[in-house]
Design a protein around this motif. Structure first.
Motif, PDB file in Angstrom:
ATOM      1  N   PRO A 125       6.578   7.567 -19.085  1.00 34.74           N
ATOM      2  CA  PRO A 125       5.633   6.929 -20.301  1.00 34.74           C
ATOM      3  C   PRO A 125       4.301   6.913 -19.935  1.00 34.74           C
ATOM      4  O   PRO A 125       3.797   7.021 -18.995  1.00 34.74           O
ATOM      5  CB  PRO A 125       6.172   5.448 -20.206  1.00 34.74           C
ATOM      6  N   SER A 126       3.681   7.033 -21.158  1.00 30.86           N
ATOM      7  CA  SER A 126       1.977   7.068 -21.098  1.00 30.86           C
ATOM      8  C   SER A 126       1.661   5.649 -20.532  1.00 30.86           C
ATOM      9  O   SER A 126       2.060   4.712 -20.777  1.00 30.86           O
ATOM     10  CB  SER A 126       1.564   7.018 -22.446  1.00 30.86           C
ATOM     11  N   GLY A 127       0.602   5.944 -19.663  1.00 35.16           N
ATOM     12  CA  GLY A 127       0.030   4.621 -18.931  1.00 35.16           C
ATOM     13  C   GLY A 127       0.881   4.061 -17.780  1.00 35.16           C
ATOM     14  O   GLY A 127       0.343   3.245 -17.380  1.00 35.16           O
ATOM     15  N   VAL A 128       1.823   4.809 -17.285  1.00 36.21           N
ATOM     16  CA  VAL A 128       2.568   4.241 -16.135  1.00 36.21           C
ATOM     17  C   VAL A 128       1.868   4.258 -15.112  1.00 36.21           C
ATOM     18  O   VAL A 128       2.238   3.234 -14.141  1.00 36.21           O
ATOM     19  CB  VAL A 128       3.906   5.269 -15.851  1.00 36.21           C
ATOM     20  N   PHE A 129       0.711   5.017 -14.720  1.00 41.00           N
ATOM     21  CA  PHE A 129      -0.010   4.935 -13.424  1.00 41.00           C
ATOM     22  C   PHE A 129      -1.218   4.216 -13.764  1.00 41.00           C
ATOM     23  O   PHE A 129      -2.119   4.329 -12.969  1.00 41.00           O
ATOM     24  CB  PHE A 129      -0.474   6.404 -13.010  1.00 41.00           C
ATOM     25  N   ASP A 130      -1.485   3.612 -14.906  1.00 41.57           N
ATOM     26  CA  ASP A 130      -2.846   2.644 -15.297  1.00 41.57           C
ATOM     27  C   ASP A 130      -2.769   1.872 -14.171  1.00 41.57           C
ATOM     28  O   ASP A 130      -1.941   1.056 -13.573  1.00 41.57           O
ATOM     29  CB  ASP A 130      -2.580   2.091 -16.569  1.00 41.57           C
ATOM     30  N   ASN A 131      -3.992   1.365 -13.843  1.00 38.03           N
ATOM     31  CA  ASN A 131      -4.705   0.397 -12.914  1.00 38.03           C
ATOM     32  C   ASN A 131      -4.174   0.601 -11.570  1.00 38.03           C
ATOM     33  O   ASN A 131      -4.252  -0.452 -10.657  1.00 38.03           O
ATOM     34  CB  ASN A 131      -3.947  -0.957 -13.347  1.00 38.03           C
ATOM     35  N   LEU A 132      -3.856   1.796 -11.177  1.00 37.70           N
ATOM     36  CA  LEU A 132      -3.387   2.307  -9.669  1.00 37.70           C
ATOM     37  C   LEU A 132      -4.714   2.612  -9.367  1.00 37.70           C
ATOM     38  O   LEU A 132      -4.800   3.984  -8.843  1.00 37.70           O
ATOM     39  CB  LEU A 132      -2.245   3.154  -9.767  1.00 37.70           C
ATOM     40  N   ASN A 133      -5.739   2.005  -9.001  1.00 42.45           N
ATOM     41  CA  ASN A 133      -6.902   2.468  -8.741  1.00 42.45           C
ATOM     42  C   ASN A 133      -7.214   2.778  -7.307  1.00 42.45           C
ATOM     43  O   ASN A 133      -8.369   3.379  -6.738  1.00 42.45           O
ATOM     44  CB  ASN A 133      -8.234   1.374  -9.187  1.00 42.45           C
ATOM     45  N   CYS A 134      -6.286   2.583  -6.509  1.00 38.82           N
ATOM     46  CA  CYS A 134      -6.462   2.694  -5.145  1.00 38.82           C
ATOM     47  C   CYS A 134      -5.567   3.900  -4.700  1.00 38.82           C
ATOM     48  O   CYS A 134      -5.423   4.344  -3.565  1.00 38.82           O
ATOM     49  CB  CYS A 134      -6.156   1.582  -4.182  1.00 38.82           C
ATOM     50  N   LEU A 135      -4.825   4.655  -5.421  1.00 41.66           N
ATOM     51  CA  LEU A 135      -3.779   5.428  -5.316  1.00 41.66           C
ATOM     52  C   LEU A 135      -4.296   6.438  -4.926  1.00 41.66           C
ATOM     53  O   LEU A 135      -5.265   7.406  -5.443  1.00 41.66           O
ATOM     54  CB  LEU A 135      -2.957   5.752  -6.540  1.00 41.66           C
ATOM     55  N   GLY A 192       1.047  -4.783 -11.138  1.00 38.34           N
ATOM     56  CA  GLY A 192       0.746  -5.549 -10.021  1.00 38.34           C
ATOM     57  C   GLY A 192       0.353  -5.200  -8.518  1.00 38.34           C
ATOM     58  O   GLY A 192      -0.275  -5.538  -7.780  1.00 38.34           O
ATOM     59  N   LEU A 193       0.636  -3.659  -8.589  1.00 43.61           N
ATOM     60  CA  LEU A 193       0.344  -3.015  -7.255  1.00 43.61           C
ATOM     61  C   LEU A 193      -0.912  -2.455  -7.329  1.00 43.61           C
ATOM     62  O   LEU A 193      -1.113  -1.218  -7.319  1.00 43.61           O
ATOM     63  CB  LEU A 193       1.367  -1.783  -7.008  1.00 43.61           C
ATOM     64  N   GLN A 194      -1.964  -3.402  -7.011  1.00 45.05           N
ATOM     65  CA  GLN A 194      -3.414  -3.042  -6.965  1.00 45.05           C
ATOM     66  C   GLN A 194      -3.836  -2.297  -6.005  1.00 45.05           C
ATOM     67  O   GLN A 194      -4.808  -1.818  -5.972  1.00 45.05           O
ATOM     68  CB  GLN A 194      -4.235  -4.173  -7.375  1.00 45.05           C
ATOM     69  N   ARG A 195      -3.212  -2.443  -5.104  1.00 49.16           N
ATOM     70  CA  ARG A 195      -3.586  -1.846  -3.620  1.00 49.16           C
ATOM     71  C   ARG A 195      -2.875  -0.712  -3.034  1.00 49.16           C
ATOM     72  O   ARG A 195      -2.952  -0.127  -2.024  1.00 49.16           O
ATOM     73  CB  ARG A 195      -3.751  -3.004  -2.491  1.00 49.16           C
ATOM     74  N   LEU A 196      -1.812  -0.139  -3.804  1.00 52.79           N
ATOM     75  CA  LEU A 196      -1.162   0.695  -3.757  1.00 52.79           C
ATOM     76  C   LEU A 196      -2.029   2.179  -3.628  1.00 52.79           C
ATOM     77  O   LEU A 196      -2.777   2.596  -4.188  1.00 52.79           O
ATOM     78  CB  LEU A 196       0.093   1.149  -4.916  1.00 52.79           C
ATOM     79  N   GLN A 197      -1.578   2.721  -2.385  1.00 54.38           N
ATOM     80  CA  GLN A 197      -2.226   3.846  -1.852  1.00 54.38           C
ATOM     81  C   GLN A 197      -1.199   5.008  -2.079  1.00 54.38           C
ATOM     82  O   GLN A 197      -1.571   6.311  -2.204  1.00 54.38           O
ATOM     83  CB  GLN A 197      -2.787   3.859  -0.507  1.00 54.38           C
ATOM     84  N   THR A 256       0.862  -1.172  -0.004  1.00 58.52           N
ATOM     85  CA  THR A 256      -0.151  -0.143   0.060  1.00 58.52           C
ATOM     86  C   THR A 256       1.043   1.174   0.058  1.00 58.52           C
ATOM     87  O   THR A 256       0.275   2.608  -0.444  1.00 58.52           O
ATOM     88  CB  THR A 256      -0.952   0.021   1.362  1.00 58.52           C
ATOM     89  N   GLU A 257       2.211   1.261   0.147  1.00 56.21           N
ATOM     90  CA  GLU A 257       3.084   2.398   0.282  1.00 56.21           C
ATOM     91  C   GLU A 257       4.299   1.820  -0.284  1.00 56.21           C
ATOM     92  O   GLU A 257       5.111   0.845   0.037  1.00 56.21           O
ATOM     93  CB  GLU A 257       3.092   2.585   1.864  1.00 56.21           C
ATOM     94  N   LEU A 258       4.965   2.784  -1.359  1.00 54.65           N
ATOM     95  CA  LEU A 258       6.201   2.791  -1.838  1.00 54.65           C
ATOM     96  C   LEU A 258       6.916   3.751  -1.772  1.00 54.65           C
ATOM     97  O   LEU A 258       6.265   4.862  -2.442  1.00 54.65           O
ATOM     98  CB  LEU A 258       5.847   2.377  -3.454  1.00 54.65           C
ATOM     99  N   HIS A 259       7.980   3.803  -1.620  1.00 57.05           N
ATOM    100  CA  HIS A 259       9.048   4.905  -1.375  1.00 57.05           C
ATOM    101  C   HIS A 259      10.029   4.654  -2.233  1.00 57.05           C
ATOM    102  O   HIS A 259      11.138   3.952  -1.993  1.00 57.05           O
ATOM    103  CB  HIS A 259       9.470   5.304   0.101  1.00 57.05           C
ATOM    104  N   LEU A 300      -7.380   9.849  -6.174  1.00 57.07           N
ATOM    105  CA  LEU A 300      -6.044  10.660  -5.812  1.00 57.07           C
ATOM    106  C   LEU A 300      -6.605  11.911  -4.769  1.00 57.07           C
ATOM    107  O   LEU A 300      -7.658  12.379  -5.183  1.00 57.07           O
ATOM    108  CB  LEU A 300      -5.556  11.075  -6.986  1.00 57.07           C
ATOM    109  N   ARG A 301      -6.059  11.996  -3.709  1.00 58.36           N
ATOM    110  CA  ARG A 301      -6.328  12.952  -2.789  1.00 58.36           C
ATOM    111  C   ARG A 301      -5.177  13.974  -2.609  1.00 58.36           C
ATOM    112  O   ARG A 301      -5.659  15.148  -2.359  1.00 58.36           O
ATOM    113  CB  ARG A 301      -6.737  12.344  -1.424  1.00 58.36           C
ATOM    114  N   THR A 302      -3.790  13.606  -2.783  1.00 57.58           N
ATOM    115  CA  THR A 302      -2.650  14.545  -2.567  1.00 57.58           C
ATOM    116  C   THR A 302      -2.161  14.315  -3.547  1.00 57.58           C
ATOM    117  O   THR A 302      -1.585  13.297  -4.093  1.00 57.58           O
ATOM    118  CB  THR A 302      -2.131  14.166  -1.366  1.00 57.58           C
TER     119      THR A 302
END
Length: 811
Positions: A113-123, A95-100, A76-79, A150-152
Motif C-alpha cells: 500500500p502507498s505510504g507503508v514506509f512512511d515515517n521510517l526515517n532511520c531505515l 511506531g517503529l521510529q528507530r527501525l534500521q 532497530t531490526e525486524l525480520h 536508506l543505504r542498502t
C-alpha cells in the motif's frame, strides 16, 4: 445461556491466550526476541516491548496487520523474510521510529500500500526481493525515495525496468542487490532513461540473462561487483560479463566476484576473457562455481604480470580439466597478492606419485595466506617454499593424501596449518619441523591414529612446535597417544581438542605447562580418571575439561574420581556427563555427586560385609574340606581317578534345549506378547516367557541367562518401548555374548512390532544385523504384501530352521 456466555469469554480471551503460548515459544534473550522457525501463522502478542530485535523469519505468517508494532519503539531490526506474507497493511510499521533494518524478502507479496514506509526515517536496510510485486515496479517503487537514510536496497526487477528519477534523493544509498524475475531482463542503458548516473558503490546482480558492454559506466562510483550468472538461462552470458568490465579500464575496484553458473555454461578462461581485467586496478577477484574447465597459461601469465593491485585471488568449485590447470610458476608474478585460494577444483590431472619427490613453490613475496583445499590427490612429498617469509596461513585440508612421509621447508613463519581430512596411513615425524612458529594446528579426521601406529618415535611429532597454542586432533581414531606426545615444553599452549577418538586414558602433559585453558576429551572411551591423572590436572593451572560422551563408571572403585568431580569446578559440561552404575543403569553424573555421601556409605557396607562373609566362608569351608578329606579319603581318590579316565575318552554331547525360543520384550507390550505367545505355542513350539517360566526367588539376570541357555532361539520383540528399556539392552548384550562364546551367532530372531528404521536400532543389533533373522509385523507400509498370516508363516519357518542354515537372512 450460561454456555453462550462461556463461549463468548473464550473468544474474547483467545487472542491473549494464543499470544501467551507463542511468547513462551519465542527465545527472549535480553532485548533480542527470536521467534524464527516456530511455524507461526501470525505475529504473537505480548512480546517484550523493550526489544531491539524481532526475528520472525522462516514461519508461515500470511499477513501483517496495522499497528502490530506500534508499542515497539526501540526496535532497530525486524525480520519477516521467508514467510508466506501476501498482504501488509498501510500502518503495519507504525511506531517503529528507530527501525534500521527491515527484511521482507522471500514472501508472496503482490502489492504494497502507498505510504507503508512512511515515517521510517532511520531505515538503512530494506529487502523486498523474491516476492510477486509486479504492480510495484512502476509508481510504487518511486515511493522508496522518501527513505532518505536508506543505504542498502534488495529488490526484484522485470523486463523493461527503469531506474526512477525520484531515487536521486537517496543520497546515502550505496548498495544494490537486484534479482531479475525473468530471463528476458536486459542489463543495459535502457534502464537509465530517467537517470544517467547512479552513485552506487556495491552492486549485486543475482541473475544475469544479458548485460551490455556499457552497463557499468552508469555507476561512476562502483567499487564492488558481484555477478551470479544463473543456472537456467537460454544463453551463456559469460563472454558478455567479461566484456562489460571494459568500461572499468583505469579505475580502482575493490572486488569482482563471478559465481554460480550451470554445468552447460562451462568455459575456458582464456586471454579473450581475462584481458578485460588487465587494465583494472582490482584488489579482489573471486571465480566460484563457474564450471571453468581450463585456465590458459598465457592468459594467466599476462594476468599475473598486469595485476599490480590484486591482493586476493580465489578460484574455487570449478572443474579444471586441462593439463596444468593453474601454473604455480606464474603465481610469483603477482606483486601484491596476499591471499590465494584454490578450493574444490575437481581436476582429472591430479598427480599420483609412487615415490615422494621434492616439490618447489615460488610464491609472491607478499603472500600471507595460501589455501589449497580438496584439490590435491597424491603422496605428500617434501614441499619447499621460496619467497615465503610473509606466509602465515597454510591450509591443505580435505586433500586425501594417504602417505604423509614428507615435510615442509622454507615457510618458517607459518602460524596456522590445517591438515584436516588427510588419510595418513604413514606420518613423518618431521612433518611439522618446518613450522617452528606454528600457533594453530588443525588435523581433524586425518586418520592420525593409524598414522602414529606406523611411525617410529611418533611422540616427537610436535617437538619443534614449542610456540603452539591450539591443537585440534579430533576424530582421528586415536586409541593411544604416542609416548611423550604432549610432554614437550609448550609454554603458550591454550587448548587441546582430542574429542571423538578412542582414548581410554588421560593424556600426559609436561609439568611446566601452565597456560593451558581447555582440554576437550568428549566422546572417547575413558572409564574414570586415576589418582595420577587428577594430580596432573590440578598442577596444570586453571584448565577446564570437557568430558561428556565417555563411558564413565560410577562404582566403589571410582569413588575417588567421583569425589574429585564433586569438589572440582573444572568440568564445564558436568551436567551432560553420564555414568554407568554397578546395576548397569545409566545416570547423570551430577545426580550421583549430589548424593555422594550416601553412595560412599553404601560402598563401605559393600566392602566390609562381603569381606566378613568371605573370611567366615573360607574358614568353614576349610574345616568341612578337612573333615571330608580325612573321612572320605579313599572315596575321593577313587572319584578323581574315574574323572581322569573319563576326561581321556571325552566326547562332546549335542546340546538339548528345553525351549524352542525365549521371548524378550518390554512389559508395556505384554498384552500383545501374550497373544503372540499363544499363537506361536498353538503352532507346536514351546516358548519361554518370563511370566510363566522364570523361577521365583532367582534374580532376573540369572533367570535370563538360564532362559537363553535353555532356548534354541531368542526372539526380541522390538518396539519403541523396548528400545527405551534398560533390561531390553541388557538381554540383548547377554544374548550376543552367549552367541559369540558358544558359536551360535544365528540364534537371534528379530520381530519389529512398530515402525522403526534400521538406523534407529540399538548399536548391539546393528553390529550383528547381517547374522540375524528380522521379521516385520504387518503395518500400513508393507500391506498387503505382509499380512498377519504371512508373518506367522515366516516365523514358523525361522523357528524350524537349524542354526547352521539361518545366517544372513532378513525377511
Amino acid at each position: 445461556m450460561i454456555i453462550i456466555v462461556i463461549h463468548m469469554w473464550i473468544f474474547i480471551l483467545l487472542p491473549e491466550v494464543n499470544g501467551y503460548i507463542n511468547e513462551r515459544k519465542c527465545n527472549v534473550h535480553s532485548t533480542i526476541v527470536d521467534c524464527s522457525r516456530l511455524a507461526l501463522t501470525s505475529i504473537p502478542g505480548h512480546l517484550p516491548t523493550h526489544a531491539t530485535s524481532l526475528d520472525f523469519r522462516r514461519n508461515k505468517i500470511t499477513a501483517v496487520r496495522a499497528f502490530t508494532f506500534q508499542d515497539f519503539r526501540n526496535v532497530t531490526e525486524l525480520h519477516l523474510d521467508n514467510n508466506l506474507i501476501q498482504s501488509i497493511d498501510k500502518m503495519a510499521f507504525h511506531g517503529l521510529q528507530r527501525l534500521q533494518q527491515l527484511h521482507l524478502g522471500v514472501n508472496s507479496l503482490t502489492m504494497l500500500p502507498s505510504g507503508v514506509f512512511d515515517n521510517l526515517n532511520c531505515l538503512e536496510y530494506l529487502s523486498i526481493d523474491n516476492n510477486k510485486l509486479t504492480d510495484y515496479q512502476a509508481d510504487k517503487i518511486k515511493e522508496l525515495s522518501t527513505l532518505l537514510s536508506l543505504r542498502t536496497l534488495s529488490f526484484d526487477i522485470y523486463p523493461d525496468f527503469q531506474f526512477p528519477r525520484e531515487w536521486s534523493t537517496l543520497s546515502k544509498l550505496d548498495r544494490f542487490m537486484i534479482f531479475p524475475k525473468s530471463k528476458k531482463v536486459h542489463f543495459s542503458k535502457e534502464m537509465f532513461v530517467h537517470v544517467n548516473m547512479i552513485p552506487i558503490m556495491s552492486l549485486h546482480l543475482h541473475k544475469v540473462p544479458f548485460i551490455s558492454e556499457d552497463f557499468f559506466e552508469h555507476f561512476p562510483k562502483l567499487d564492488s561487483i558481484t555477478l551470479w550468472p544463473g543456472i537456467d538461462l537460454p544463453n551463456n552470458p559469460i563472454n558478455q560479463i567479461f566484456r562489460s568490465f571494459g568500461v572499468l579500464k583505469g579505475k580502482n575496484v575493490t572486488s569482482i566476484e563471478i559465481a554460480y553458473s550451470r554445468f552447460e555454461n562451462q568455459f575456458n578462461l582464456d586471454y579473450n576473457k581475462i584481458k578485460y581485467l588487465l587494465p583494472i586496478c582490482l584488489k579482489r577477484l573471486t571465480l566460484h562455481a563457474l564450471y571453468i574447465t581450463s585456465i590458459g597459461l598465457y592468459a594467466f601469465q599476462r594476468f599475473s604480470v598486469a595485476s599490480k593491485c590484486l591482493e586476493y585471488l580465489e578460484i574455487s568449485g570449478n572443474i579444471i580439466l586441462s593439463q596444468g590447470g593453474i601454473s604455480f610458476g606464474y603465481i610469483q608474478n603477482f606483486e601484491k597478492l596476499k591471499v590465494l585460494k584454490l578450493l574444490d577444483n575437481k581436476r582429472n590431472n591430479r598427480l599420483k606419485r609412487s615415490e615422494p619427490k621434492n616439490l618447489y613453490f615460488i610464491l609472491p613475496r607478499t603472500l600471507e595466506e595460501l589455501y589449497i583445499e580438496n584439490d590435491i590427490k597424491e603422496h605428500l612429498c617434501n614441499v619447499i617454499f621460496n619467497n615465503s617469509l610473509n606466509l602465515r596461513v597454510l591450509s591443505l585440508k580435505d586433500n586425501p593424501m594417504k602417505s604423509c612421509k614428507g615435510s615442509f621447508k622454507g615457510a618458517t613463519n607459518v602460524e596456522y596449518f590445517d591438515m584436516s581430512g588427510w588419510t595418513c596411513t604413514h606420518v613423518s615425524v618431521n612433518l611439522l619441523y618446518g613450522f617452528p612458529n606454528l600457533r594453530t594446528l588443525k588435523a581433524k579426521a586425518s586418520l592420525l591414529g593409524k598414522g602414529f601406529k606406523n611411525t617410529a618415535n611418533a611422540g616427537s611429532f610436535l617437538s619443534k612446535s614449542l610456540k603452539i597454542r591450539d591443537i585440534n586432533l579430533s576424530s582421528n581414531k586415536i586409541t593411544t597417544i604416542p609416548q611423550g606426545f604432549f610432554m614437550h615444553l609448550f609454554e603458550k599452549l591454550l587448548s587441546v581438542n582430542m574429542s571423538h577418538n578412542n582414548l581410554t586414558v588421560f593424556p600426559q602433559f609436561h609439568s611446566r605447562i601452565k597456560q593451558l585453558k581447555r582440554i576437550d576429551l568428549t566422546f572417547n572411551a575413558i572409564a574414570h580418571l586415576v589418582e595420577d591423572d587428577i594430580d596432573q590436572i590440578e598442577k596444570l593451572g586453571e584448565v577446564e575439561l570437557l568430558l561428556k560422551g565417555n563411558p564413565f563408571l560410577c562404582s566403589c572403585k571410582t569413588l575417588q574420581f567421583l569425589k574429585w568431580l564433586g569438589e572440582s569446578k573444572r568440568v564445564r559440561d558436568i551436567l551432560d556427563v553420564t555414568c554407568v552404575t554397578d546395576t548397569a543403569s545409566r545416570m547423570f553424573m551430577s545426580e550421583v555427586i549430589s548424593d555422594l555421601k550416601t553412595f560412599e556409605i553404601s560402598c563401605k557396607t559393600k566392602f566390609w560385609l562381603p569381606f566378613a562373609v568371605s573370611i567366615t566362608s573360607i574358614v568353614v569351608l576349610a574345616i568341612i574340606l578337612t573333615v571330608v578329606f580325612f573321612r572320605y579319603k579313599y572315596a575321593i581318590e577313587y572319584f578323581l581317578l574315574r574323572f581322569k579316565m573319563k576326561m581321556r575318552n571325552y566326547n562332546e554331547l549335542t546340546q538339548n534345549y528345553t525351549y524352542d525360543a525365549f521371548i524378550s520384550y518390554s512389559h508395556t507390550d505384554s498384552v500383545w506378547v501374550k497373544q503372540f505367545h499363544d499363537k506361536v505355542n498353538s503352532m507346536g513350539f514351546e516358548l519361554c516367557l518370563d511370566a510363566k517360566d522364570f523361577i521365583a526367588g532367582e534374580s532376573i539376570a540369572v533367570n535370563v541367562i538360564n532362559a537363553i541357555d535353555s532356548s534354541r532361539k531368542v526372539i526380541f520383540i522390538i518396539s519403541h518401548d523396548f528400545l527405551n528399556s534398560t533390561w531390553g539392552s541388557y538381554e540383548m548384550e547377554l544374548t550376543r555374548m552367549h552367541a559369540f562364546q558358544k558359536g551360535r551367532e544365528d540364534m537371534v530372531i528379530i520381530v519389529v512390532k512398530d515402525k522403526i528404521k534400521v538406523s534407529d536400532m540399538p548399536k548391539i543389533l546393528k553390529s550383528i544385523w547381517f547374522k540375524i533373522i528380522c521379521i516385520q509385523w504387518p503395518n500400513d507400509d508393507n500391506l498387503p504384501y505382509n499380512t498377519e498370516e504371512h508373518f506367522y508363516e515366516k516365523l514358523k519357518i525361522s523357528l524350524q530352521q537349524n542354526e547352521e542354515s539361518t545366517g544372513n537372512v532378513v525377511i
